[in-house]
Design a protein around this motif. Structure first.
Motif, PDB file in Angstrom:
ATOM      1  N   TRP A  60       0.823  -1.115   0.079  1.00 54.24           N
ATOM      2  CA  TRP A  60       0.128  -0.156   0.095  1.00 54.24           C
ATOM      3  C   TRP A  60       0.795   1.223   0.067  1.00 54.24           C
ATOM      4  O   TRP A  60       2.057   1.142   0.534  1.00 54.24           O
ATOM      5  CB  TRP A  60      -1.009  -0.062   1.173  1.00 54.24           C
ATOM      6  N   VAL A  61       0.525   2.383  -0.549  1.00 54.70           N
ATOM      7  CA  VAL A  61       1.054   3.374  -0.468  1.00 54.70           C
ATOM      8  C   VAL A  61      -0.026   4.736  -0.084  1.00 54.70           C
ATOM      9  O   VAL A  61      -1.015   4.556  -0.185  1.00 54.70           O
ATOM     10  CB  VAL A  61       1.629   3.997  -2.089  1.00 54.70           C
ATOM     11  N   LEU A  62       0.699   5.742   0.260  1.00 53.03           N
ATOM     12  CA  LEU A  62      -0.019   6.835   0.770  1.00 53.03           C
ATOM     13  C   LEU A  62      -1.067   7.694  -0.416  1.00 53.03           C
ATOM     14  O   LEU A  62       0.055   7.927  -1.492  1.00 53.03           O
ATOM     15  CB  LEU A  62       0.517   7.974   1.590  1.00 53.03           C
ATOM     16  N   ASP A  63      -2.163   7.819  -0.546  1.00 54.77           N
ATOM     17  CA  ASP A  63      -2.826   8.584  -1.849  1.00 54.77           C
ATOM     18  C   ASP A  63      -2.724   9.886  -1.918  1.00 54.77           C
ATOM     19  O   ASP A  63      -3.206  10.831  -1.648  1.00 54.77           O
ATOM     20  CB  ASP A  63      -4.259   8.262  -1.557  1.00 54.77           C
ATOM     21  N   ILE A  64      -1.347  10.201  -1.859  1.00 53.47           N
ATOM     22  CA  ILE A  64      -0.850  11.626  -1.884  1.00 53.47           C
ATOM     23  C   ILE A  64      -1.317  12.131  -3.370  1.00 53.47           C
ATOM     24  O   ILE A  64      -1.389  13.462  -3.378  1.00 53.47           O
ATOM     25  CB  ILE A  64       0.725  11.829  -1.828  1.00 53.47           C
TER      26      ILE A  64
ATOM     27  N   MET B  66       0.674  18.312   3.890  1.00 54.12           N
ATOM     28  CA  MET B  66       1.873  17.756   3.949  1.00 54.12           C
ATOM     29  C   MET B  66       2.336  17.920   2.623  1.00 54.12           C
ATOM     30  O   MET B  66       1.962  18.140   1.398  1.00 54.12           O
ATOM     31  CB  MET B  66       1.826  15.938   4.090  1.00 54.12           C
ATOM     32  N   PRO B  67       3.803  17.858   2.344  1.00 52.92           N
ATOM     33  CA  PRO B  67       4.345  18.178   1.088  1.00 52.92           C
ATOM     34  C   PRO B  67       4.219  17.013   0.158  1.00 52.92           C
ATOM     35  O   PRO B  67       4.126  15.792   0.548  1.00 52.92           O
ATOM     36  CB  PRO B  67       6.004  18.149   1.555  1.00 52.92           C
ATOM     37  N   ALA B  68       4.081  17.425  -1.056  1.00 53.36           N
ATOM     38  CA  ALA B  68       3.922  16.386  -2.031  1.00 53.36           C
ATOM     39  C   ALA B  68       5.326  15.593  -2.245  1.00 53.36           C
ATOM     40  O   ALA B  68       6.429  15.916  -1.671  1.00 53.36           O
ATOM     41  CB  ALA B  68       3.569  17.038  -3.403  1.00 53.36           C
ATOM     42  N   GLY B  69       5.168  14.074  -2.563  1.00 51.25           N
ATOM     43  CA  GLY B  69       6.409  13.369  -2.849  1.00 51.25           C
ATOM     44  C   GLY B  69       6.119  11.680  -2.490  1.00 51.25           C
ATOM     45  O   GLY B  69       4.817  11.488  -2.306  1.00 51.25           O
ATOM     46  N   ASP B  70       7.136  11.262  -2.423  1.00 49.78           N
ATOM     47  CA  ASP B  70       7.060   9.816  -2.333  1.00 49.78           C
ATOM     48  C   ASP B  70       6.953   9.486  -0.601  1.00 49.78           C
ATOM     49  O   ASP B  70       8.148   9.637  -0.288  1.00 49.78           O
ATOM     50  CB  ASP B  70       8.210   9.106  -3.004  1.00 49.78           C
TER      51      ASP B  70
ATOM     52  N   THR C 205      10.120   7.012   3.744  1.00 49.35           N
ATOM     53  CA  THR C 205      10.989   7.659   2.931  1.00 49.35           C
ATOM     54  C   THR C 205      10.897   9.288   3.341  1.00 49.35           C
ATOM     55  O   THR C 205      11.737   9.985   3.137  1.00 49.35           O
ATOM     56  CB  THR C 205      10.604   7.631   1.296  1.00 49.35           C
ATOM     57  N   GLN C 206       9.690   9.507   3.902  1.00 46.23           N
ATOM     58  CA  GLN C 206       9.315  10.922   4.556  1.00 46.23           C
ATOM     59  C   GLN C 206       9.978  11.127   6.048  1.00 46.23           C
ATOM     60  O   GLN C 206       9.829  12.140   6.448  1.00 46.23           O
ATOM     61  CB  GLN C 206       8.200  11.262   4.176  1.00 46.23           C
ATOM     62  N   VAL C 207      10.225  10.052   6.725  1.00 46.65           N
ATOM     63  CA  VAL C 207      10.538   9.999   8.096  1.00 46.65           C
ATOM     64  C   VAL C 207      11.895   9.271   8.292  1.00 46.65           C
ATOM     65  O   VAL C 207      11.759   8.079   8.689  1.00 46.65           O
ATOM     66  CB  VAL C 207       9.565   9.359   9.044  1.00 46.65           C
ATOM     67  N   PRO C 208      12.829   9.928   7.992  1.00 48.77           N
ATOM     68  CA  PRO C 208      14.238   9.292   8.110  1.00 48.77           C
ATOM     69  C   PRO C 208      14.616   8.715   9.328  1.00 48.77           C
ATOM     70  O   PRO C 208      15.292   7.564   9.393  1.00 48.77           O
ATOM     71  CB  PRO C 208      15.219  10.277   7.794  1.00 48.77           C
TER      72      PRO C 208
ATOM     73  N   HIS D  58       3.186   7.602   7.016  1.00 47.05           N
ATOM     74  CA  HIS D  58       2.842   9.005   7.691  1.00 47.05           C
ATOM     75  C   HIS D  58       3.737  10.055   7.484  1.00 47.05           C
ATOM     76  O   HIS D  58       4.849   9.832   6.938  1.00 47.05           O
ATOM     77  CB  HIS D  58       2.274   8.969   9.268  1.00 47.05           C
ATOM     78  N   ASP D  59       3.228  11.358   7.460  1.00 46.89           N
ATOM     79  CA  ASP D  59       4.077  12.541   7.305  1.00 46.89           C
ATOM     80  C   ASP D  59       4.931  12.727   8.514  1.00 46.89           C
ATOM     81  O   ASP D  59       4.694  12.502   9.684  1.00 46.89           O
ATOM     82  CB  ASP D  59       3.353  13.582   7.010  1.00 46.89           C
ATOM     83  N   ALA D  60       6.156  13.457   8.259  1.00 46.57           N
ATOM     84  CA  ALA D  60       7.029  13.772   9.232  1.00 46.57           C
ATOM     85  C   ALA D  60       6.544  14.813  10.310  1.00 46.57           C
ATOM     86  O   ALA D  60       7.021  14.684  11.633  1.00 46.57           O
ATOM     87  CB  ALA D  60       8.389  14.155   8.669  1.00 46.57           C
TER      88      ALA D  60
END
Length: 287
Positions: A140-144, A187-191, A210-213, A240-242
């Motif tokens: 599954w991926v976030l529906d950004i 939240m910012p656009a991105g992977d 990939t957005q929460v190192p 989720h987003d950082a």
């Protein structure tokens, strides 16, 4: 005599001031002594009648005035009594602890042996939608990109649940589904990475953040309670987003809002930042 009579009011005033100061002295509080683990009875029973392979376990707390914490590998529970099913054979370690007035008491762990698979416990439409079925896995991926939802993140009240319904009469129930196109500040656009739920040999989950190192790649287990519509993730957290990573104290305690073969909504309780609310992240199955 006149001099002494003149001093008496001053002395009396001084005594009153001293008495007031002493009475305002900060009280000292102390926790009760930490209970010995021998005084706590948290029972684990394996039912060989229902499942000859020992797939069904009962957790029973017999000690009053404590909060039991059961960590059974594929999930955690703090219920006074609970029933757990292991679909796959193997050895499982049950870690038990008790939250008492004096602090947390760690009890001895218990290892249970499950000698046979019972895939009936994961043969359910919701399990199939989440994983693709026994022996399969689904990512599954976030529906950004808003391919199925108006945005990657919605907000609900703390008492909303499956289908967005209110779970408590007169409870904290409301919803806000902002369109990402008009609210890019969410939240910012991105992977944002991937989240893979597997039923290959066990209920395993792999999340690539990939957005929460600071989280990186997490490998854990999960349990889906189809009756309560709860998803528990152990040693892993949903994508989720950082910016909201610190807003949730229990990322692994998840409320299922909706789940189909292609879409999924997972709600986590926001405990800080802007106040209590259910943050609902929207996902789509990766093609």
């Amino acid at each position: 005599m006149h001099k002494l009579s003149y001093l008496r009011p001053a002395v009396l005033l001084l005594l009153i001031v001293i008495s007031t100061i002493l009475s305002c002295k900060k009280k000292e509080y102390s926790l009760p002594p930490l209970s010995d683990k021998s005084a706590i009875n948290m029972e684990v029973k394996q039912d060989l009648t229902v499942d000859p392979g020992g797939n069904t376990l009962y957790f029973i707390n017999h000690t009053s005035e404590i909060i039991p914490v059961w960590d059974y590998g594929t999930g955690r529970s703090s219920r006074q009594t609970d029933t757990i099913h292991f679909a796959f054979r193997g050895d499982y370690v049950i870690r038990r602890s008790a939250v008492t007035g004096g602090g947390i008491v760690q009890l001895d762990s218990i290892t249970v042996h499950v000698t046979a698979d019972n895939l009936n416990y994961v043969n359910d439409p919701l399990w199939n939608a989440l994983t693709g079925g026994v022996g399969q896995e689904k990512t599954w991926v976030l529906d950004i990109n808003t391919t199925a939802f108006d945005g990657p993140l919605f907000f609900y009240g703390t008492d909303n649940g499956w289908g967005g319904d209110c779970m408590k009469t007169g409870g904290d129930c409301w919803s806000w589904a902002p369109k990402y196109a008009d609210n890019a500040w969410l939240m910012p656009a991105g992977d944002y990475g991937t989240m893979t739920f597997s039923l290959k040999g066990g209920p395993f989950v792999k999340v690539v953040h990939t957005q929460v190192p600071s989280r990186g790649t997490e490998n854990g287990t999960y349990y889906l309670d189809v009756n309560t519509k709860r998803l528990t993730m152990t040693d892993a957290t949903p994508i989720h987003d950082a910016g909201r990573d610190a807003c949730v104290s229990a990322w692994g305690n998840i409320r299922l809002i909706s789940l189909t073969e292609k879409t999924m909504q997972l709600g986590v309780l926001r405990t800080s930042c802007d106040g209590p609310a259910l943050m609902v992240y929207n996902y789509v199955a990766k093609q």
